[in-house]
Scaffold this motif. Structure first.
Motif, PDB file in Angstrom:
ATOM      1  N   GLU A 162      -9.045  -4.527   4.966  1.00  0.00           N
ATOM      2  CA  GLU A 162      -9.575  -3.511   4.068  1.00  0.00           C
ATOM      3  C   GLU A 162      -8.557  -2.386   3.849  1.00  0.00           C
ATOM      4  O   GLU A 162      -8.384  -1.908   2.726  1.00  0.00           O
ATOM      5  N   LEU A 163      -7.900  -1.978   4.920  1.00  0.00           N
ATOM      6  CA  LEU A 163      -6.858  -0.960   4.778  1.00  0.00           C
ATOM      7  C   LEU A 163      -5.726  -1.451   3.876  1.00  0.00           C
ATOM      8  O   LEU A 163      -5.148  -0.677   3.100  1.00  0.00           O
ATOM      9  N   ALA A 164      -5.414  -2.743   3.980  1.00  0.00           N
ATOM     10  CA  ALA A 164      -4.361  -3.308   3.132  1.00  0.00           C
ATOM     11  C   ALA A 164      -4.738  -3.209   1.662  1.00  0.00           C
ATOM     12  O   ALA A 164      -3.888  -2.954   0.805  1.00  0.00           O
ATOM     13  N   GLN A 165      -6.029  -3.407   1.339  1.00  0.00           N
ATOM     14  CA  GLN A 165      -6.458  -3.302  -0.048  1.00  0.00           C
ATOM     15  C   GLN A 165      -6.354  -1.866  -0.557  1.00  0.00           C
ATOM     16  O   GLN A 165      -6.034  -1.631  -1.725  1.00  0.00           O
ATOM     17  N   VAL A 166      -6.632  -0.900   0.304  1.00  0.00           N
ATOM     18  CA  VAL A 166      -6.446   0.511  -0.079  1.00  0.00           C
ATOM     19  C   VAL A 166      -4.982   0.764  -0.433  1.00  0.00           C
ATOM     20  O   VAL A 166      -4.653   1.375  -1.452  1.00  0.00           O
ATOM     21  N   LEU A 167      -4.098   0.282   0.422  1.00  0.00           N
ATOM     22  CA  LEU A 167      -2.668   0.470   0.193  1.00  0.00           C
ATOM     23  C   LEU A 167      -2.227  -0.209  -1.100  1.00  0.00           C
ATOM     24  O   LEU A 167      -1.458   0.360  -1.893  1.00  0.00           O
ATOM     25  N   LEU A 168      -2.714  -1.415  -1.333  1.00  0.00           N
ATOM     26  CA  LEU A 168      -2.331  -2.150  -2.535  1.00  0.00           C
ATOM     27  C   LEU A 168      -2.773  -1.418  -3.794  1.00  0.00           C
ATOM     28  O   LEU A 168      -2.053  -1.410  -4.801  1.00  0.00           O
ATOM     29  N   GLN A 169      -3.961  -0.819  -3.763  1.00  0.00           N
ATOM     30  CA  GLN A 169      -4.431  -0.083  -4.943  1.00  0.00           C
ATOM     31  C   GLN A 169      -3.524   1.096  -5.252  1.00  0.00           C
ATOM     32  O   GLN A 169      -3.243   1.384  -6.415  1.00  0.00           O
ATOM     33  N   ARG A 170      -3.060   1.784  -4.239  1.00  0.00           N
ATOM     34  CA  ARG A 170      -2.153   2.906  -4.458  1.00  0.00           C
ATOM     35  C   ARG A 170      -0.824   2.409  -5.035  1.00  0.00           C
ATOM     36  O   ARG A 170      -0.261   3.032  -5.941  1.00  0.00           O
ATOM     37  N   VAL A 171      -0.332   1.286  -4.512  1.00  0.00           N
ATOM     38  CA  VAL A 171       0.939   0.744  -5.010  1.00  0.00           C
ATOM     39  C   VAL A 171       0.783   0.254  -6.448  1.00  0.00           C
ATOM     40  O   VAL A 171       1.676   0.433  -7.293  1.00  0.00           O
ATOM     41  N   LEU A 172      -0.359  -0.370  -6.755  1.00  0.00           N
ATOM     42  CA  LEU A 172      -0.597  -0.845  -8.121  1.00  0.00           C
ATOM     43  C   LEU A 172      -0.642   0.326  -9.106  1.00  0.00           C
ATOM     44  O   LEU A 172      -0.114   0.238 -10.217  1.00  0.00           O
ATOM     45  N   ALA A 173      -1.287   1.425  -8.703  1.00  0.00           N
ATOM     46  CA  ALA A 173      -1.326   2.608  -9.570  1.00  0.00           C
ATOM     47  C   ALA A 173       0.081   3.163  -9.797  1.00  0.00           C
ATOM     48  O   ALA A 173       0.433   3.555 -10.917  1.00  0.00           O
ATOM     49  N   TYR A 174       0.887   3.165  -8.750  1.00  0.00           N
ATOM     50  CA  TYR A 174       2.274   3.627  -8.874  1.00  0.00           C
ATOM     51  C   TYR A 174       3.074   2.717  -9.800  1.00  0.00           C
ATOM     52  O   TYR A 174       3.863   3.186 -10.630  1.00  0.00           O
ATOM     53  N   ARG A 175       2.832   1.401  -9.693  1.00  0.00           N
ATOM     54  CA  ARG A 175       3.551   0.461 -10.551  1.00  0.00           C
ATOM     55  C   ARG A 175       3.133   0.621 -12.014  1.00  0.00           C
ATOM     56  O   ARG A 175       3.953   0.492 -12.924  1.00  0.00           O
ATOM     57  N   ARG A 176       1.847   0.891 -12.254  1.00  0.00           N
ATOM     58  CA  ARG A 176       1.398   1.108 -13.636  1.00  0.00           C
ATOM     59  C   ARG A 176       2.082   2.332 -14.245  1.00  0.00           C
ATOM     60  O   ARG A 176       2.434   2.327 -15.432  1.00  0.00           O
ATOM     61  N   GLU A 177       2.268   3.372 -13.449  1.00  0.00           N
ATOM     62  CA  GLU A 177       2.968   4.549 -13.946  1.00  0.00           C
ATOM     63  C   GLU A 177       4.410   4.214 -14.329  1.00  0.00           C
ATOM     64  O   GLU A 177       4.923   4.659 -15.364  1.00  0.00           O
ATOM     65  N   GLN A 178       5.060   3.401 -13.469  1.00  0.00           N
ATOM     66  CA  GLN A 178       6.437   3.007 -13.770  1.00  0.00           C
ATOM     67  C   GLN A 178       6.517   2.188 -15.054  1.00  0.00           C
ATOM     68  O   GLN A 178       7.417   2.378 -15.871  1.00  0.00           O
ATOM     69  N   GLU A 179       5.571   1.252 -15.224  1.00  0.00           N
ATOM     70  CA  GLU A 179       5.590   0.412 -16.419  1.00  0.00           C
ATOM     71  C   GLU A 179       5.290   1.220 -17.673  1.00  0.00           C
ATOM     72  O   GLU A 179       5.847   0.931 -18.741  1.00  0.00           O
ATOM     73  N   SER A 180       4.424   2.230 -17.569  1.00  0.00           N
ATOM     74  CA  SER A 180       4.141   3.071 -18.734  1.00  0.00           C
ATOM     75  C   SER A 180       5.381   3.856 -19.150  1.00  0.00           C
ATOM     76  O   SER A 180       5.634   4.064 -20.337  1.00  0.00           O
TER      77      SER A 180
END
Length: 408
Positions: A104-122
């Motif tokens: 579950e903690l890993a999924q929290v971390l992944l969501q933060r990384v995914l949000a960061y990646r979306r910012e980079q792609e934008s």
């Protein structure tokens, strides 16, 4: 069969409601606490109620995280975004764990990384920042040697390269040799490269169940090229093709005749075929294989409207053909980006990988079901004695699962 499917879904929903609720809170934690107006404006009206529900659950989960857990996630995230290789390794270890709470903690971390990646792609005009390449081939094709030579060339050009090497696990002991990092001696010492060997742990298709998540973490750490080396696979095992932008097949000079190239399966999923070990006495056989596979690929249906699969020769020992191979990879990426196929491919891959994880979870629920566990030893004994067929035993187990699920 339809009744069984409905019963299966009802059982999973009822028996795992608390766990699923917790998971949903984890998945939406970062997305709905970041308070981003630009995301709110594109939410359709019919999804507002669902969004409010997830937002409430997300707020509740923030309270569920303990102080040490919050500090751990912040430490891992900051180190990952900062490009620290040790933090990246810890993050992948967290993702690979089977511990329920740590998953579950890993999924929290992944969501933060995914949000960061979306910012980079934008910031990059909506285009992917990293290039994912999957490499597969039979054992002895020279995958590790090829990756080391290509990786050293790319780091010399200023790229950051991540290599996810998957090693087969023993069916007897469950262990894995993890020898890929040992083979890549030069690349493993390169500060602009990261090599992570992982065992298959019984997962079919030449990759692990967490390879897709590891790719996301590598991209979050700033690696713009991610190479996924699979185990030596057969013609129908190419799960790696469903998680990368480009699938490259490596074959040795003695890789079979033209008929092997015509066979459906792994060949028709490849955007690039590389005939390895094209040096010394093997130059002539390599040229013959190149010609035969070039002819064979013309008979297969095109998978892309913007790219025709190519067959090239290369030698990791003499470096001949290596720059040309990378030039082909770059040409494919530019063509796929220009046509929009690369973005569409990534979108479709997420759906495929979601369903693969659903299938794995459903099987796990079935195996751990009380009614199935009670009936399984008796039915296994009858099957081994020849009293009933395996098909009948499977039907009885499914009936036991369905009946107890519907009664709940």
């Amino acid at each position: 069969m339809r009744q069984f499917s409905l019963a299966l879904l009802r059982h999973i929903s009822s028996s795992t409601a608390p766990a699923l609720t917790g998971t949903c809170r984890l998945h939406s934690w970062h997305c709905f606490t970041a308070s981003r107006p630009q995301y709110r404006s594109i939410v359709p009206p019919h999804s507002c109620q669902h969004t409010r529900t997830e937002s409430t659950a997300a707020s509740q989960h923030i309270q569920d995280l303990s102080g040490p857990e919050q500090r751990l996630l912040n430490k891992l995230y900051d180190g990952l975004i900062g490009g620290q290789r040790a933090s990246l390794a810890e993050c992948i270890t967290l993702v690979e764990t089977q511990h329920p709470r740590k998953k579950e903690l890993a999924q929290v971390l992944l969501q933060r990384v995914l949000a960061y990646r979306r910012e980079q792609e934008s910031r990059n005009g909506g285009k992917p920042v990293a290039f994912r390449v999957g490499l597969s081939g039979p054992p002895g094709a020279g995958k590790s040697s090829f990756i080391e030579v290509v990786g050293k060339m790319l780091t010399g050009r200023g790229h950051k390269v991540a290599v996810l090497a998957v090693d087969p696990s023993s069916c007897t002991t469950g262990g894995s040799l993890m020898g890929d990092k040992t083979r890549m001696t030069e690349l493993s010492r390169d500060m602009n490269a990261f090599i992570r060997p992982s065992p298959t742990s019984g997962t079919l298709g030449g990759v692990t169940r967490t390879t897709n998540e590891a790719i996301v973490l590598c991209e979050g750490a700033g690696y713009d090229i991610v190479l996924v080396e699979t185990v030596g696979v057969g013609q129908s095992e190419f799960a790696v093709a469903d998680m990368v932008d480009m699938f490259v097949l490596l074959i040795p000079p003695a890789g079979g005749d033209e008929l092997q190239g015509i066979k459906r399966g792994i060949i028709e999923r490849a955007e690039l075929v590389v005939v390895t070990k094209s040096d010394g006495d093997l130059v002539v056989p390599a040229r013959r294989i190149q010609a035969e596979y070039t002819s064979a690929l013309k008979l297969l249906r095109r998978q892309s409207k913007s790219w025709n699969p190519k067959v090239v020769r290369a030698s990791s020992q003499t470096f001949e053909g290596i720059p040309e191979v990378w030039a082909k990879m770059e040409a494919y990426r530019e063509a796929a980006l220009a046509s929009g196929e690369l973005q569409g491919r990534r979108t479709a891959q997420q759906k495929v990988w979601m369903w693969s994880l659903i299938q794995e979870s459903v099987l796990c629920h079935f195996q751990n079901h009380l009614g199935v566990r009670e009936a399984l030893p008796h039915l296994e004994e009858r099957v081994t004695k020849g009293a009933i067929s395996p098909g009948l035993a499977a039907d009885l187990l499914l009936r036991a699962f369905s009946s107890s699920s519907s009664s709940q």
